[in-house]
Design an enzyme around this catalytic site. Structure first.
Site, PDB file in Angstrom:
ATOM      1  N   SER A   1      -4.374  -3.979  -8.078  1.00  0.00           N
ATOM      2  CA  SER A   1      -3.107  -4.458  -7.919  1.00  0.00           C
ATOM      3  C   SER A   1      -1.908  -5.084  -8.564  1.00  0.00           C
ATOM      4  O   SER A   1      -2.540  -5.490  -9.507  1.00  0.00           O
ATOM      5  CB  SER A   1      -3.216  -5.510  -6.105  1.00  0.00           C
TER       6      SER A   1
ATOM      7  N   TYR B   1      -7.824 -13.823  -4.913  1.00  0.00           N
ATOM      8  CA  TYR B   1      -7.218 -11.706  -4.929  1.00  0.00           C
ATOM      9  C   TYR B   1      -6.761 -11.745  -5.831  1.00  0.00           C
ATOM     10  O   TYR B   1      -7.627 -10.060  -6.679  1.00  0.00           O
ATOM     11  CB  TYR B   1      -6.365 -11.777  -3.493  1.00  0.00           C
TER      12      TYR B   1
HETATM   13  P1  NAP Z   1      -6.788  -1.977   4.427  1.00  0.00           P
HETATM   14  O1  NAP Z   1      -5.803  -1.078   4.942  1.00  0.00           O
HETATM   15  O2  NAP Z   1      -7.145  -3.641   4.699  1.00  0.00           O
HETATM   16  O3  NAP Z   1      -8.203  -1.440   4.254  1.00  0.00           O
HETATM   17  C1  NAP Z   1      -9.742  -2.219   3.222  1.00  0.00           C
HETATM   18  C2  NAP Z   1     -10.651  -0.883   3.730  1.00  0.00           C
HETATM   19  O4  NAP Z   1     -11.848  -1.599   3.084  1.00  0.00           O
HETATM   20  C3  NAP Z   1     -10.924  -0.972   5.178  1.00  0.00           C
HETATM   21  O5  NAP Z   1     -11.809   0.533   5.060  1.00  0.00           O
HETATM   22  C4  NAP Z   1     -12.404  -1.806   4.917  1.00  0.00           C
HETATM   23  O6  NAP Z   1     -13.517  -1.197   5.496  1.00  0.00           O
HETATM   24  C5  NAP Z   1     -12.893  -1.767   3.812  1.00  0.00           C
HETATM   25  N1  NAP Z   1     -14.234  -2.580   2.861  1.00  0.00           N
HETATM   26  C6  NAP Z   1     -13.288  -3.286   2.556  1.00  0.00           C
HETATM   27  N2  NAP Z   1     -15.054  -4.086   2.033  1.00  0.00           N
HETATM   28  C7  NAP Z   1     -15.659  -3.295   2.156  1.00  0.00           C
HETATM   29  C8  NAP Z   1     -17.247  -3.258   1.824  1.00  0.00           C
HETATM   30  N3  NAP Z   1     -17.555  -4.901   1.109  1.00  0.00           N
HETATM   31  N4  NAP Z   1     -17.595  -2.573   1.794  1.00  0.00           N
HETATM   32  C9  NAP Z   1     -16.698  -1.468   2.715  1.00  0.00           C
HETATM   33  N5  NAP Z   1     -15.659  -1.231   2.802  1.00  0.00           N
HETATM   34  C10 NAP Z   1     -15.065  -2.561   2.663  1.00  0.00           C
HETATM   35  O7  NAP Z   1      -6.252  -2.437   2.875  1.00  0.00           O
HETATM   36  P2  NAP Z   1      -5.570  -1.683   2.283  1.00  0.00           P
HETATM   37  O8  NAP Z   1      -4.327  -2.275   1.751  1.00  0.00           O
HETATM   38  O9  NAP Z   1      -5.637  -0.069   2.427  1.00  0.00           O
HETATM   39  O10 NAP Z   1      -6.429  -1.674   1.098  1.00  0.00           O
HETATM   40  C11 NAP Z   1      -6.795  -1.003  -0.182  1.00  0.00           C
HETATM   41  C12 NAP Z   1      -7.139  -1.163  -1.344  1.00  0.00           C
HETATM   42  O11 NAP Z   1      -5.427  -0.988  -1.715  1.00  0.00           O
HETATM   43  C13 NAP Z   1      -7.372  -2.523  -1.552  1.00  0.00           C
HETATM   44  O12 NAP Z   1      -8.377  -2.606  -2.727  1.00  0.00           O
HETATM   45  C14 NAP Z   1      -6.473  -3.444  -1.720  1.00  0.00           C
HETATM   46  O13 NAP Z   1      -6.707  -4.574  -2.512  1.00  0.00           O
HETATM   47  C15 NAP Z   1      -5.364  -2.801  -2.344  1.00  0.00           C
HETATM   48  N6  NAP Z   1      -3.756  -3.534  -2.490  1.00  0.00           N
HETATM   49  C16 NAP Z   1      -3.837  -3.129  -1.747  1.00  0.00           C
HETATM   50  C17 NAP Z   1      -1.602  -3.491  -1.427  1.00  0.00           C
HETATM   51  C18 NAP Z   1      -1.005  -3.399  -0.087  1.00  0.00           C
HETATM   52  O14 NAP Z   1      -0.404  -3.982   0.010  1.00  0.00           O
HETATM   53  N7  NAP Z   1      -1.726  -2.750   0.955  1.00  0.00           N
HETATM   54  C19 NAP Z   1      -1.544  -3.738  -2.938  1.00  0.00           C
HETATM   55  C20 NAP Z   1      -2.486  -3.844  -3.946  1.00  0.00           C
HETATM   56  C21 NAP Z   1      -3.198  -3.294  -3.593  1.00  0.00           C
HETATM   57  P3  NAP Z   1     -13.809  -1.114   6.968  1.00  0.00           P
HETATM   58  O15 NAP Z   1     -12.282  -0.539   7.975  1.00  0.00           O
HETATM   59  O16 NAP Z   1     -14.556  -1.039   7.562  1.00  0.00           O
HETATM   60  O17 NAP Z   1     -13.057  -2.611   7.338  1.00  0.00           O
END
Ligand code: NAP
Length: 243
Positions: A138, A152
């Site tokens: 991130s 985080y």
């Molecule tokens: P999201 O929509 O909240 O999705 C998170 C996913 O991670 C969900 O599918 C969840 O599973 C899964 N998950 C969480 N903990 C888990 C575990 N212990 N075992 C297996 N699966 C797990 O978030 P997102 O925004 O797509 O984020 C994806 C990645 O991008 C993350 O690493 C996040 O830190 C990174 N990121 C996001 C942003 C942003 O602005 N959105 C920015 C920088 C980095 P369930 O569906 O079963 O709940």
């Protein structure tokens, strides 16, 4: 040889966009999820409807035994795992540093860093040929996310170090390890942070004047994962609109 990929947290947000893109490029995809079976199943259905091959598998990737079960299931169903996207991640409600309790801190570290360590180690142990890993870090690892979620941000900083160190350990084996660092992407994660409209609020401060889309992150992940990036390892792509 088939390309077999595990996308951790592949059922929603950035993981879902990545699962779909990789399937469209011929990868056999394991869509891993922790609790939301419905969305993971929906992604698998979308992939299969377009002629791709995928299955979903429930595993908490911060748990060693569940990671082993995940890799066993993928080997049995799709074949040897050749590619890995460590995408699963969580954050909690925006908070000042002093109000973060130790349970929350440990949970964030475990979900974001231990998961990356466990899945990467399992991948390396079982992968005797070449392969590729992409970690989803991130922009918070650079900003520190003050007054929002320093826990985080610190977990993502650890992911960056893991990416660099592991890439150097396995480079001679022909395994590449890289990371993407998204900034402000429209997904449900910001609801978990207590501010569903966070990206919209911050858009004017972003040089490109808008938030990013999950498919824009997926494109970078797919490139780093692929042979098109064959001379790239230990590298980071920042996807934060210029931030
Ligand atoms: P999201 O929509 O909240 O999705 C998170 C996913 O991670 C969900 O599918 C969840 O599973 C899964 N998950 C969480 N903990 C888990 C575990 N212990 N075992 C297996 N699966 C797990 O978030 P997102 O925004 O797509 O984020 C994806 C990645 O991008 C993350 O690493 C996040 O830190 C990174 N990121 C996001 C942003 C942003 O602005 N959105 C920015 C920088 C980095 P369930 O569906 O079963 O709940």
């Amino acid at each position: 040889m088939s390309h077999v990929v595990i996308v951790t947290g592949g059922g929603r947000g950035i993981g879902a966009a990545t699962s779909k893109l990789l399937a469209s490029r011929g990868y056999l995809v394991c869509v891993n999820y922790r609790s939301n079976a419905q969305s993971a199943e929906a992604i698998v259905s979308d992939i299969v409807a377009l002629g791709g091959q995928a299955f979903s598998f429930q595993a908490d990737v911060s748990d060693e035994n569940e990671v082993i079960a995940l890799f066993d299931a993928v080997e049995k169903t799709l074949g040897n795992v050749t590619h890995l996207v460590n995408n699963a991640g969580i954050l909690f409600t925006q908070s000042s540093f002093v109000d973060i309790d130790v349970e929350r801190f440990n949970q964030v570290m475990c979900s974001n860093v231990t998961s990356c360590f466990l899945c990467s180690r399992e991948f390396i142990k079982r992968n005797h040929a070449t392969g590729s890993i992409v970690n989803v870090s991130s922009a918070a690892s650079r900003s520190g996310a003050p007054f929002e979620y320093v826990d985080y941000a610190a977990s993502k900083g650890a992911m960056d170090s893991l990416t660099k160190g592991l890439s150097l350990e396995v480079a001679a084996q022909g395994i590449r390890v890289n990371a993407v660092r998204p900034g402000f992407i429209y997904t449900d994660m910001h609801t978990d942070g207590g501010e569903p409209n966070r990206v919209h609020r911050l858009a004017p401060q972003i040089p490109l004047q808008r938030g990013g889309r999950a498919d824009e992150v997926a494109n970078a992940i797919a490139w780093l994962l692929s042979d098109e990036a064959s001379y790239v390892t230990g590298s980071f792509i920042d996807l934060a609109g210029g931030k």
